[in-house]
Every structure is written in C-alpha cells, then in structure tokens.
Design a protein around this motif. Sequence first.
Motif, short mmCIF file in Angstrom:
data_model
loop_
_atom_site.label_atom_id
_atom_site.label_comp_id
_atom_site.label_asym_id
_atom_site.label_seq_id
_atom_site.Cartn_x
_atom_site.Cartn_y
_atom_site.Cartn_z
N PRO A 1 55.10 53.69 32.61
CA PRO A 1 55.43 54.89 33.39
C PRO A 1 55.61 54.55 34.86
N GLU A 2 54.84 53.55 35.35
CA GLU A 2 54.94 53.09 36.73
C GLU A 2 54.99 51.56 36.71
N PRO A 3 55.91 50.94 37.45
CA PRO A 3 56.04 49.48 37.40
C PRO A 3 54.91 48.76 38.11
N HIS A 4 54.36 47.75 37.47
CA HIS A 4 53.31 46.90 38.03
C HIS A 4 53.71 45.44 37.89
N VAL A 5 53.21 44.61 38.81
CA VAL A 5 53.41 43.17 38.72
C VAL A 5 52.05 42.48 38.64
N LEU A 6 52.04 41.33 37.98
CA LEU A 6 50.81 40.56 37.85
C LEU A 6 50.69 39.60 39.02
N LEU A 7 49.64 39.76 39.82
CA LEU A 7 49.44 38.92 40.99
C LEU A 7 48.15 38.12 40.87
N GLN A 8 48.15 36.98 41.54
CA GLN A 8 46.99 36.10 41.59
C GLN A 8 46.45 36.05 43.01
N LYS A 9 45.13 36.23 43.14
CA LYS A 9 44.48 35.97 44.42
C LYS A 9 44.01 34.53 44.42
N ARG A 10 44.49 33.77 45.36
CA ARG A 10 44.18 32.34 45.40
C ARG A 10 42.75 32.09 45.86
N ALA A 11 42.10 31.14 45.21
CA ALA A 11 40.74 30.77 45.59
C ALA A 11 40.75 30.19 47.00
N LEU A 12 39.62 30.31 47.70
CA LEU A 12 39.56 29.89 49.10
C LEU A 12 39.87 28.41 49.29
N LEU A 13 39.56 27.58 48.30
CA LEU A 13 39.81 26.14 48.42
C LEU A 13 41.25 25.77 48.06
N SER A 14 42.05 26.74 47.59
CA SER A 14 43.44 26.47 47.23
C SER A 14 44.35 26.62 48.45
N ILE A 15 45.58 26.18 48.31
CA ILE A 15 46.58 26.37 49.36
C ILE A 15 46.79 27.86 49.56
N GLY A 16 46.67 28.34 50.78
CA GLY A 16 46.81 29.77 51.03
C GLY A 16 45.64 30.56 50.49
N GLY A 17 44.46 29.98 50.48
CA GLY A 17 43.28 30.63 49.92
C GLY A 17 43.04 32.02 50.49
N GLY A 18 42.72 32.97 49.60
CA GLY A 18 42.44 34.33 50.00
C GLY A 18 43.66 35.23 50.03
N THR A 19 44.83 34.67 49.80
CA THR A 19 46.05 35.48 49.78
C THR A 19 46.48 35.76 48.34
N TRP A 20 47.34 36.77 48.21
CA TRP A 20 47.87 37.15 46.90
C TRP A 20 49.29 36.64 46.74
N GLY A 21 49.60 36.19 45.54
CA GLY A 21 50.94 35.71 45.20
C GLY A 21 51.11 35.74 43.71
N ILE A 22 51.92 34.83 43.20
CA ILE A 22 52.15 34.80 41.76
C ILE A 22 51.57 33.53 41.16
N LEU A 23 51.27 33.57 39.89
CA LEU A 23 50.78 32.41 39.17
C LEU A 23 51.86 31.34 39.15
N GLY A 24 51.46 30.10 39.38
CA GLY A 24 52.45 29.03 39.36
C GLY A 24 51.91 27.79 40.04
N GLY A 25 52.78 26.78 40.12
CA GLY A 25 52.36 25.52 40.74
C GLY A 25 53.38 24.44 40.53
N ALA A 26 52.94 23.21 40.66
CA ALA A 26 53.83 22.05 40.59
C ALA A 26 54.39 21.86 39.19
N ARG A 27 55.67 21.52 39.14
CA ARG A 27 56.32 21.20 37.86
C ARG A 27 56.11 19.73 37.52
N HIS A 28 55.99 19.45 36.24
CA HIS A 28 55.96 18.07 35.78
C HIS A 28 57.39 17.54 35.71
N SER A 29 57.54 16.23 35.66
CA SER A 29 58.87 15.62 35.72
C SER A 29 59.75 16.01 34.55
#
Length: 273
Positions: free
Chosen positions: A32-60
């Motif tokens: 009924p209302e659009p929602h997106v799935l967001l991740q709050k990054r852990a403090l020890l991660s890059i950009g810790g404490g901010t919200w973004g999307i799940l993801g990371g480095a790609r393998h070769s």
Amino acid sequence: MGDGDGWVNCEAGHRHWGRHGAAGLLLYHQGPEPHVLLQKRALLSIGGGTWGILGGARHSHEDAITGALREAGEESTLDPSVVRVHGLIGEHHGGWSYETVIASVAERPHVRRASFETAAVAWVHVDEVPGKKLFPAFADGWSRLREALVRPVLVVDAAALDGTDGDGTYGDGAAVARLRDRLAALGPVPNLPGTVADLSYPEIVLAAGDADVPGVDGVRVVAAPAEAFAALAAPGAPDEHRVVVTGDPERRRRTLEAGAAVADPSWLRGLLA
C-alpha cells in the motif's frame, strides 16, 4: 574474505573499497505504501552509523547482481531467492565502479542483521529516507534511485515486428514462436524508454494477435486482437512501468493515453539484431 576485498585507487585518485568494484542491493516492496530495505552500518565499518543499502566488494568472478545478492545475504538474513531484479544503475570512476541493483519482493519479509558490518536493518518508507543520516554516496544518488523503483514490463506487438525473421507473416504461429524465442534471449535492455536505469530486466509480454503460441520462460504470450490490445498498455500495479513496442498509430495513441511509454519497432529490431 574474498579476492575483491581491499582498497583501490580510481583514475581520479580517489580511494574505493573493492578491488573489482562493488555492488549494492536497493530492494523495495510496493505494498500500500512503498518501502526500501536499508542497512545501518556498524560503527567500525566504512561510514559507520550511516544508513545505506546492503552490499560490498565484488569478487573477481562475480557480476554486479551476483555480488549484490551475495553481500545482502551475508550482511542480513534476507533470502536472495525471493528477490526480483529489475534494473541496474552504475557509478563509474575510471578503473572502479559501483553498481546498484534495483529489485523488489512480492511480500515484505522480516529481515535482521547477520554480520558485524551491520548495526541494524529496517524497512523504511521512501518518503522518510531523506530524513535519515545517509551514507554520503547514497544520499547523493537517492533522487535518481527513488525514480528507479519500478518494475519494467515490455509489451511487444507481434504485428510490429512482422518480417524481422525474413520469413513467415503475422498470424503465422511459427513466425510468432521464433520472435518469442528471440525475445527470451534478449537479456538486459539498455536505456529502456521512460526509465532512469542504465540496464533494465523487463518482464516481456508478446501480443500475438490470433496466433496460438505458448509462452516460455521469460516471455508471456497473450492473444491480443485489436480490440483487446489497449488493455495490455495499462499498468497492472503502481510500480509497473510499461513500454509498448508498436508502429500502429491507433495503438500508439491508446498506449500513451493509458500512461505507458511507446517505443518504435526499429528500436527493438536494433536490440534483436
């Protein structure tokens, strides 16, 4: 740790995480209302404490979709098998890129954090996203990403592609079946009319007139005599974006009146060539 984990400098001299680039999953649920799935990054991660999307480095060995789904499954309890991929938006820095995978779920699952990189995971109403403390790159791209939250549907008027194979005529079941098979092998569509994604993965509907041809994986075939064609142009859900390929002036007019985009048959012939 995978072979993509590590820092790299792009041609502009900026430092990025991911030796082979990185990818993230922007997952939405219309409801009924659009929602997106967001991740709050852990403090020890890059950009810790901010919200973004799940993801990371790609393998070769990974493409963007494979990498984004793997990362999402590692960082949260999301089951990648329920995800429907609709598009891809790339941010290229010369020697390094970040790919955002646009996807949806039919039902909104309960998702929890599953790694030390994740402080929290939450479904957030799209109108509330700008009010969060966002990861800077995600904040910069949000307006375009918000517009990309659509499920593309490509409707092909078989009559418009008559003669593409050089044999058979419209109404010939064998010719329609050949067109169906070529559409099934189409792959991602660059710059789909009316969308902001770099690549789209549309559902494909082949309007076959009176020909009795079954569908195949990736292509739904429907009987669509002239009087019923207009119904195919009307979006079936709020997040649907329909693009109708037809050269018939009356069908083009009805398509635009229904709120769908129109593409010329020559555009699709170019993709099929």
